[in-house]
Design a protein around this motif. Structure first.
Motif, mmCIF file in Angstrom:
data_model
loop_
_atom_site.group_PDB
_atom_site.id
_atom_site.type_symbol
_atom_site.label_atom_id
_atom_site.label_comp_id
_atom_site.label_asym_id
_atom_site.label_seq_id
_atom_site.Cartn_x
_atom_site.Cartn_y
_atom_site.Cartn_z
ATOM 1 N N ALA A 184 37.093 36.639 48.899
ATOM 2 C CA ALA A 184 36.578 37.526 47.690
ATOM 3 C C ALA A 184 37.747 38.502 47.320
ATOM 4 C CB ALA A 184 35.284 38.095 47.989
ATOM 5 N N ARG A 185 37.708 38.486 45.905
ATOM 6 C CA ARG A 185 38.635 39.587 45.531
ATOM 7 C C ARG A 185 38.308 40.455 44.360
ATOM 8 N NH1 ARG A 185 44.056 37.109 43.101
ATOM 9 N NH2 ARG A 185 42.307 35.624 42.296
ATOM 10 N N ALA A 186 38.520 41.567 44.216
ATOM 11 C CA ALA A 186 38.528 42.484 42.911
ATOM 12 C C ALA A 186 39.693 42.931 42.143
ATOM 13 C CB ALA A 186 37.437 43.677 43.432
ATOM 14 N N VAL A 187 39.587 42.388 41.083
ATOM 15 C CA VAL A 187 40.834 42.905 40.083
ATOM 16 C C VAL A 187 40.387 43.354 38.865
ATOM 17 C CG1 VAL A 187 41.904 40.824 41.104
ATOM 18 C CG2 VAL A 187 40.634 40.579 38.810
ATOM 19 N N ASP A 188 41.257 44.340 38.183
ATOM 20 C CA ASP A 188 41.242 44.813 36.977
ATOM 21 C C ASP A 188 41.284 43.819 35.999
ATOM 22 O OD1 ASP A 188 42.286 46.418 34.365
ATOM 23 O OD2 ASP A 188 41.579 47.998 35.850
ATOM 24 N N ASN B 236 44.817 42.874 35.263
ATOM 25 C CA ASN B 236 44.774 41.708 36.389
ATOM 26 C C ASN B 236 45.266 42.430 37.646
ATOM 27 O OD1 ASN B 236 43.972 39.493 37.012
ATOM 28 N ND2 ASN B 236 45.890 38.438 36.776
ATOM 29 N N ARG B 237 45.029 43.883 37.757
ATOM 30 C CA ARG B 237 45.735 44.413 39.165
ATOM 31 C C ARG B 237 44.672 44.486 40.032
ATOM 32 N NH1 ARG B 237 45.735 49.383 41.086
ATOM 33 N NH2 ARG B 237 44.717 50.111 39.209
ATOM 34 N N ALA B 238 45.058 44.074 41.209
ATOM 35 C CA ALA B 238 44.147 43.904 42.496
ATOM 36 C C ALA B 238 43.548 45.445 42.670
ATOM 37 C CB ALA B 238 44.425 43.447 43.566
ATOM 38 N N VAL B 239 42.288 45.464 42.573
ATOM 39 C CA VAL B 239 41.298 46.685 42.983
ATOM 40 C C VAL B 239 41.058 46.798 44.276
ATOM 41 C CG1 VAL B 239 39.272 48.069 42.427
ATOM 42 C CG2 VAL B 239 40.432 46.813 40.549
ATOM 43 N N GLU B 240 40.747 45.452 44.898
ATOM 44 C CA GLU B 240 40.501 45.481 46.444
ATOM 45 C C GLU B 240 41.513 44.392 46.821
ATOM 46 O OE1 GLU B 240 38.894 47.641 48.036
ATOM 47 O OE2 GLU B 240 37.608 48.717 46.602
ATOM 48 N N PRO B 241 41.506 44.405 48.003
ATOM 49 C CA PRO B 241 42.630 43.314 48.563
ATOM 50 C C PRO B 241 41.821 42.214 48.600
ATOM 51 C CG PRO B 241 42.093 44.976 50.187
ATOM 52 C CD PRO B 241 41.803 45.474 49.002
ATOM 53 N N GLU B 242 42.034 40.886 49.138
ATOM 54 C CA GLU B 242 41.354 39.763 48.990
ATOM 55 C C GLU B 242 40.991 39.854 50.708
ATOM 56 O OE1 GLU B 242 42.306 35.002 49.868
ATOM 57 O OE2 GLU B 242 43.177 35.992 48.290
ATOM 58 N N GLY C 147 32.656 47.499 33.316
ATOM 59 C CA GLY C 147 33.052 45.898 33.339
ATOM 60 C C GLY C 147 34.371 45.956 33.444
ATOM 61 N N SER C 148 34.997 47.084 33.969
ATOM 62 C CA SER C 148 36.544 46.914 34.157
ATOM 63 C C SER C 148 36.921 46.194 35.456
ATOM 64 C CB SER C 148 37.226 48.377 34.134
ATOM 65 O OG SER C 148 36.691 48.896 35.193
ATOM 66 N N VAL C 149 35.822 45.957 36.282
ATOM 67 C CA VAL C 149 36.333 45.385 37.441
ATOM 68 C C VAL C 149 35.749 43.846 37.382
ATOM 69 C CG1 VAL C 149 35.997 45.265 39.909
ATOM 70 C CG2 VAL C 149 36.316 47.353 38.730
ATOM 71 N N GLN C 150 36.408 42.924 37.590
ATOM 72 C CA GLN C 150 36.345 41.397 37.917
ATOM 73 C C GLN C 150 36.302 41.025 39.281
ATOM 74 O OE1 GLN C 150 38.805 38.974 35.748
ATOM 75 N NE2 GLN C 150 37.622 37.372 35.830
ATOM 76 N N TYR C 151 35.065 40.327 39.554
ATOM 77 C CA TYR C 151 35.066 39.698 40.855
ATOM 78 C C TYR C 151 35.159 38.165 40.969
ATOM 79 C CZ TYR C 151 32.511 44.128 41.851
ATOM 80 O OH TYR C 151 32.300 45.509 42.006
ATOM 81 N N LEU C 152 36.173 38.106 41.862
ATOM 82 C CA LEU C 152 36.563 36.541 41.995
ATOM 83 C C LEU C 152 36.196 35.686 43.304
ATOM 84 C CD1 LEU C 152 40.193 36.615 40.375
ATOM 85 C CD2 LEU C 152 37.836 36.050 39.183
#
Length: 795
Positions: free
Chosen positions: A129-133, A137-143, A87-92
């Motif tokens: 789509a984005r994936a952030v911590d 709130n640091r980007a895990v994957e680029p947009e 649950g540490s990764v948040q998908y936007l």
């Protein structure tokens, strides 16, 4: 979501669409394009093989349109290799429809469509789509950008947006003739499945028409379709999608097809025999009847012309075509006479004018009928035996002389009696009369050919039984000539005799004038026998109704005698013989040279007044002298009117020493010197006013009263003179000599009055204008001008 068991799910790092494929059983979408991203490792960890890991691995998702289930439609899943499931990764999710249409589970990355979509309104959506911590709130994957494409379902039936339609095809067209092409539209996706593949068919309109299932072209299916039998056809066309298979959607429209006309029907008369009554009184050129042939065709295909085929009918009648009503108008060509022919038969033919050779086998395109014309008997007016009459009568014939006779008859079988009369509105009704029973025309008074040689009258004939039936005929009466006018020679102008004429020379040829016509024969000329022989001129009869005047001697002079007279007698050749004597005037003058006819020179006109050249010069000199006198008189009068008095006002009193040694100067001296100036200013002003009043009184009395002598007080004069002498003695600027003036003033109360000419009336002119009138008419005009000028200067 990982799907290691499916060959389509090749990436262990990213989401897979296998769940979607398995859930809905849809065909596999095109293979996604993989986007390789270098995954960043934590510090201190090193990949000994330096092999890059796969990141976001998608190109597009698919979602079905028109989903109406109770749950949101599952679209796909986003997943990152960095997601450990803790649950540490948040998908936007962001972009088109994010939030309101498409939702994402921030923990799992599952995407759902919560609304029903319509591909016809929007076919795809672009999202990011984005994936952030979650904690930093640091980007895990680029947009990264991806597309959700709405997948089509067959939810739109074919439509005909422009229907219903109208079309036409000529009647009698061959089988397979193209009529109309129809096209339907389908809003479904033509690139996916058969949802937009349309097939056409006819629901109503067979067996007359067919339609091509693919192109939609409508064609005729039967031959010889006759417009006169049926003109309109309503054809219902169906368009069905899914290539016409069961379960496909369909739409229909109506095509109204009309058959246009061709000339495939000849004209036809409803009857083969007709009968028409025509009264014999019908006017020539007027219509007496109509006939019509029917043609089932329309427009130009039904146009036709009519003609009379038999000669007897064509000689008496004509027929024309009314193009609007397609009728034959029968008109009368010649007058009808019931007593001569009581019936006529006409063979009438109607022919089409615009033929179509394709249908010539249906002809001939014409028809005939017979028309019998029954002539009706009408009570007609009397008919004269002639269209016009010409009669004659001698002039001077007594009243009641017979001129001629007119005859009219009743053309009807009853032969009613005719009564004659003269039209009172016509010319000559007062000069002629006619017998009411016999038609005998006579004169009512004696006629004169020289006044009117021809008379025109109009004779009327009416039936006694029916006076309203009247006919007219023109009658012309010629007045014949008799010898009742003597010939004469016109003597309006004098004959010219040149001074240089020789004996026997012809001066001029004369002719006579006779009011009678040339039936009286030629004219004879001679000199009067009862007069002595003329010594100056003689006459020669040319025996051709003309005579020549000859000079009997030579040596004529205008100064001796200018005018001569020659009496001439002329006879006509009529019965009785008439003659007259005319006096010719001959004028002697010097003639112009080279003229074809004798013409006097201009100087001859000056001497016609009987004055010599010297007398004329004297008259001209007198006129010039009179003009000079008038000019001088006007000049003197103008100068006199321009002079101004010496003393204008009381303020302008000064010394005025004038040498006065002329007597009888009259008005000019009065203006030049005023003795009132010797008085004091007040007295001078008073004297001026008094003088003006006296002048007005004199004018009112017509200058009949003589002004009294001017009286001045003696003491005033003496006082003024003394003062002037003192001023002159002390004046050093004056001339170095004394001046003595003597004033002829007798003082007051002189019994003889004043001897000065100051108060005398204006002298009269020495010229007596009444004597000028005796000088001749040439000077009278100058006298009138001189008198008018004199009256203008009299005050």
């Amino acid at each position: 979501m990982r799907a290691a068991s499916s060959p389509a799910c090749l990436s262990p790092l990213l989401l897979c669409l296998c769940v979607l494929q398995r859930s809905f059983g849809t065909p596999s979408p095109p293979s996604p394009t993989f986007i390789h991203n270098q995954t960043k490792l934590p510090d201190g960890d090193k990949d000994s093989h330096h092999r890059p890991k796969r990141g976001w691995i998608w190109n597009q998702f698919f979602v079905l349109e028109e989903h109406f289930g109770p749950d949101a439609q599952y679209v796909g899943k986003l997943h990152s290799n960095s997601d450990k499931g803790d649950g540490s990764v948040q998908y936007l999710l962001s972009g088109e429809g994010a939030g309101n249409i498409f939702t994402i589970n921030e923990l799992t990355g599952d995407i759902h469509a919560k609304k029903s979509l319509d591909r016809e309104k929007k076919s795809h959506y672009v999202l990011h789509a984005r994936a952030v911590d979650r904690f930093t709130n640091r980007a895990v994957e680029p947009e990264s950008e991806f597309i959700i494409k709405v997948q089509d379902v067959n939810d739109n039936a074919p439509k005909f947006p422009d229907g219903p339609f109208s079309a036409s095809v000529p009647e009698m067209a061959d089988i397979g003739t193209s009529v109309f092409q129809i096209t339907a539209t389908d809003a479904d996706d033509p690139t996916y499945g058969n949802s937009a593949k349309i097939v056409y068919s006819i629901l109503q309109g067979q067996p007359f028409f067919t339609i091509d299932p693919k192109t939609g072209v409508i064609r005729t299916a039967l031959p010889n379709m006759d417009r006169e039998t049926r003109e309109m056809y309503s054809v219902i066309i169906q368009a069905k999608d899914m290539a016409g298979s069961v379960g496909g959607l369909s739409g229909s429209t109506t095509v109204n097809i009309s058959l246009t006309d061709v000339n495939d029907n000849p004209p036809r008369f409803p009857q083969k025999n007709y009968q028409l009554y025509v009264p014999e009184s019908s006017q020539v050129g007027k219509a007496v009847g109509k006939i019509k042939a029917n043609d089932e065709d329309l427009g130009v295909n039904a146009e036709m012309t009519y003609r009379i085929t038999n000669e007897e009918g064509a000689a008496m009648f004509s027929i024309s075509t009314d193009s609007d009503k397609r009728e034959g108008i029968i008109s009368l060509r010649k007058p009808l006479d019931y007593e001569k022919k009581k019936a006529y038969s006409l063979n009438i033919e109607g022919v089409n004018t615009h033929l179509d050779p394709r249908f010539s086998y249906l002809g001939p395109f014409k028809d005939t009928t017979t028309l019998k014309l029954i002539i009706g008997d009408v009570d007609e007016a009397p008919v004269f035996t002639m269209d016009y009459y010409i009669m004659d009568v001698y002039e001077n014939a007594p009243a009641g002389t017979v001129v001629g006779m007119v005859t009219a008859q009743d053309p009807d079988s009853t032969r009613s009696k005719v009564r004659y009369s003269i039209d009172q509105n016509a010319e000559g009704d007062a000069l002629f009369s006619i017998d009411v029973d016999s038609g005998l025309v006579t004169t009512t008074k004696s006629l004169d050919r020289e006044e009117v040689a021809w008379h025109n009258i109009t004779v009327m004939a009416s039936e006694i039984d029916n006076p309203n039936l009247v006919s007219y005929v023109p009658v012309t009466v010629q007045v014949l000539d008799v010898n009742d006018n003597a010939p004469y020679i016109a003597t309006d102008s004098a004959l010219v005799v040149c001074e240089g004429s020789k004996a026997g020379q012809v001066i001029q040829t004369i002719r006579t004038t006779d009011k009678d016509n040339f039936a009286n024969g030629r004219f004879t000329f001679a000199l009067p026998e009862d007069l002595p022989v003329n010594p100056n001129f003689t006459l020669k009869d040319n025996e051709d109704s003309s005579a020549s005047v000859l000079v009997h001697r030579q040596g004529f002079s205008q100064a001796e005698q200018e005018l001569y007279q020659l009496p001439v007698v002329v006879w006509d050749g009529g019965e009785p013989l008439l003659s007259s004597t005319s006096t010719l005037t001959l004028r002697v003058c010097p003639c112009q040279r080279g003229a074809r006819m004798p013409v006097c020179r201009a100087q001859a006109f000056l001497s016609s007044a009987g004055l010599s050249t010297g007398a004329l010069i004297a008259i001209l000199l007198c006129v010039l002298i009179l003009l000079a006198i008038v000019v001088l008189f006007v000049t003197l009068r103008s100068k006199k009117s321009k002079k101004e008095p010496l003393i204008i006002s009381a303020e302008d009193i000064r010394e005025n020493v004038v040498t006065y040694d002329d007597e009888g100067g009259g008005e000019e001296d009065t203006e030049a010197f005023d003795i009132a100036a010797l008085r004091n200013p007040a007295a001078a002003e008073e004297m001026r006013i008094r003088k003006d009043r006296q002048s007005e009184v004199w004018r009112a009395m017509g200058n009949e009263a003589i002004s009294p002598a001017l009286t001045l007080p003696d003491e005033d004069i003496h006082e003024v003179i003394k003062l002037k002498v003192v001023d002159a003695d002390w004046d050093t600027s004056g001339p170095p000599y004394d001046s003595l003036q003597t004033y002829a003033y007798e003082g007051r109360g002189s019994p003889s009055g004043s001897i000065s000419s100051l108060d005398l009336p204006e002298p009269q002119s020495e010229l007596d204008l009444s004597e000028v009138d005796n000088w001749g008419p040439e000077v009278q005009i100058l006298s009138k001008v001189f008198q008018e000028k004199s009256q203008q200067h009299v005050p």
